[in-house]
Design an enzyme around this catalytic site. Structure first.
Site, PDB file in Angstrom:
ATOM      1  N   GLU A  17       0.892  -1.176   0.000  1.00  0.00           N
ATOM      2  CA  GLU A  17       0.000   0.000   0.000  1.00  0.00           C
ATOM      3  C   GLU A  17       0.919   1.211   0.000  1.00  0.00           C
ATOM      4  O   GLU A  17       1.492   1.551   1.043  1.00  0.00           O
ATOM      5  CB  GLU A  17      -0.873   0.015   1.263  1.00  0.00           C
ATOM      6  CG  GLU A  17      -1.738  -1.205   1.455  1.00  0.00           C
ATOM      7  CD  GLU A  17      -2.905  -1.280   0.487  1.00  0.00           C
ATOM      8  OE1 GLU A  17      -3.076  -0.368  -0.346  1.00  0.00           O
ATOM      9  OE2 GLU A  17      -3.641  -2.262   0.560  1.00  0.00           O
ATOM     10  N   CYS A  61      -2.523   8.833   2.837  1.00  0.00           N
ATOM     11  CA  CYS A  61      -2.254   8.535   1.426  1.00  0.00           C
ATOM     12  C   CYS A  61      -3.494   8.695   0.552  1.00  0.00           C
ATOM     13  O   CYS A  61      -3.375   8.761  -0.667  1.00  0.00           O
ATOM     14  CB  CYS A  61      -1.632   7.155   1.276  1.00  0.00           C
ATOM     15  SG  CYS A  61      -2.467   5.924   2.251  1.00  0.00           S
TER      16      CYS A  61
END
Ligand code: ADP
Length: 454
Positions: free
Chosen positions: A241, A275
């Site tokens: 990720e 993010c």
């Protein structure tokens, strides 16, 4: 620190181990010093969970689910203490820390449920078995000190894998609190371990170990690439990720006030240090001036947390200064960083050619870009090496869905910014990563599929 906090933060390292300090980013004070795990200690911890794997894998799914549910209950019972620890070591606003503890617990609850789902299949040619992959490792970042741990550890445990986790060296105290509650729930040293200390040393041990069958990482794309290289030697499976550069498209017929509210919420969560934070605001020409005016007014009144450290603030400052030099218009904030504080900032008239357009800002900065036609917005949105999250605000849901299909991102919010939950798949395309977390996809990452022809 009261007695309850002390108990949650108990952690013993090896005798004579080198120590490192955990700093409160708001005050600069040392909260605690922790022993740093050497390569030999990490190897010993890996050996423990590797030896523990067969027993845990053979434990009935119902029993695994029960232990996970107990862990979830304990996390929720200690919500305030965990949030306070997190607030101290990350500077995340206390309100956001409380929300995060609930979010972290929701993954444990979800995978307590998923643990007992029957997955094996019988087909004409034989059977398909879903078997836990083995002992696995996780590396997590500081921006979600609790939730990124439970998002990886819970599906792994539910699947029957044993786990070693390395939290960020900026936020290991939240991880220690979670570990102590996990022990209380019944997850012993042969099932769950935490490695703390030098990232490079621990990362190398995880990646190069033959006993670790999978690595799950959340962090920057740059570090993800290093880890992928290190995992090549053992052909280790990975979930990655990584970074993002989320576009936030506002069409001319969008509810402008709702879009501005959502934009602020998405951009300024943890001062822009997540993010999936909206990073580039692509706004239709017709409503562009109004959008800039409204968002600037909101931003001027915002109270935000300091960034994680001085380096983070300097990076944001450099990007903002660079954009202004390249022709962006500073509408709000943008003044020099004081220590690790950077003010909420709005830059208008940003273009595709500016460096700030291509960078993940990871700070409290809104960049507004004008577009004429929706096709142009899609083209600009996709003009990035990242592909994690994107947002579309528009008057007609069908149009939003049509645009969502054209966006090269793993998650798209249509008139919505809440795109991450324990029940939905989370992950990115292109350089934003490999694999998915959350939902049934999250647990499937921890199985090997075995076909037996009968
Ligand atoms: P962030 O911007 O979130 O700090 P990083 O990728 O630097 O992103 O860090 C994410 C996690 O990766 C943290 O736990 C950090 O300690 C760890 N990390 C950083 N560099 C390395 C490395 N070379 N090897 C292994 N882990 C690393």
């Amino acid at each position: 620190m009261d007695k309850n906090h002390k108990k949650l933060l108990e952690f013993s390292g090896a005798k004579g181990a080198k120590k490192f300090d955990i700093i409160n980013p708001t005050s600069g004070a040392v909260i605690q010093s922790l022993p740093s795990d050497s390569a030999a200690i990490v190897q010993a911890k890996i050996a423990k969970i590797s030896a523990g794997f067969p027993k845990w894998a053979a434990t009935k799914p119902k029993s695994r689910a029960k232990i996970l549910q107990k862990w979830c209950d304990l996390i929720l019972q200690n919500k305030l203490q965990i949030a306070e620890i997190m607030h101290q070591e990350s500077a995340k606003l206390m309100t956001e820390c409380l929300v995060e503890v609930d979010y972290a617990a929701s993954f444990v609850a979800e995978y307590a449920k998923q643990a007992t789902v029957e997955r094996d299949e019988k087909i004409k040619q034989g059977k398909i078995f879903y078997q836990p992959i083995g002992a696995v490792a996780a590396i997590t970042p500081w921006n979600f000190p609790a939730a990124m741990i439970t998002r990886k550890v819970s599906p792994a445990l539910a699947a029957g894998c044993t786990v070693i986790c390395k939290p960020s060296d900026s936020t290991p105290l939240t991880a220690i609190a979670l570990l102590n509650l996990a022990r209380e729930a019944g997850l012993d040293e042969s099932v769950l371990q935490i490695a703390i200390g030098d990232a490079k040393t621990i990362g190398k041990e995880f990646c190069e170990s033959k006993d670790i069958k999978k690595l799950s990482f959340t962090g920057s794309t740059a570090v993800g690439k290093i880890l992928l290289e290190q995992c090549a030697g053992t052909v280790k499976k990975t979930t990655m990720e990584l970074g993002g550069n989320a576009p936030f498209i506002v069409l001319a017929d969008a509810d402008l006030d709702a879009a501005v509210d959502a934009a602020v919420k998405s951009r300024f969560r943890f001062s822009g240090q997540t993010c999936i934070c909206a990073n580039r605001f692509l706004v239709a020409e017709k409503i562009y001036d109004k959008f800039v005016e409204k968002i600037a007014a909101k931003v001027a009144a915002l109270q935000i947390a300091p960034l994680i450290d001085l380096g983070a603030a300097q990076k944001v400052e450099k990007l903002v200064q660079g954009a202004v030099k390249q022709g962006a218009r500073l509408v709000e904030g943008g003044k020099k960083a004081k220590e690790n504080f950077f003010p909420a900032t709005v830059l208008a008239d940003v273009t595709q050619k500016m460096d700030i357009f291509s960078e993940e800002i990871f700070g409290p900065v809104v960049t507004v870009i004008k577009f004429k036609k929706p096709e142009q917005a899609v083209e600009m949105a996709n003009d990035t090496r990242y592909g994690l999250a994107a947002y579309v605000f528009c008057g007609k849901k069908n149009k939003g869905e049509e645009i969502a299909k054209q966006l090269n991102f793993g998650m798209v919010g249509v008139n919505e910014t809440a795109i991450a939950s324990a029940q939905t798949p989370f992950g990115g395309m292109n350089e934003s990563g490999i694999g998915r977390e959350g939902s049934h996809f999250g647990i499937e990452e921890y199985f090997e599929v075995k076909f037996v022809a009968i």
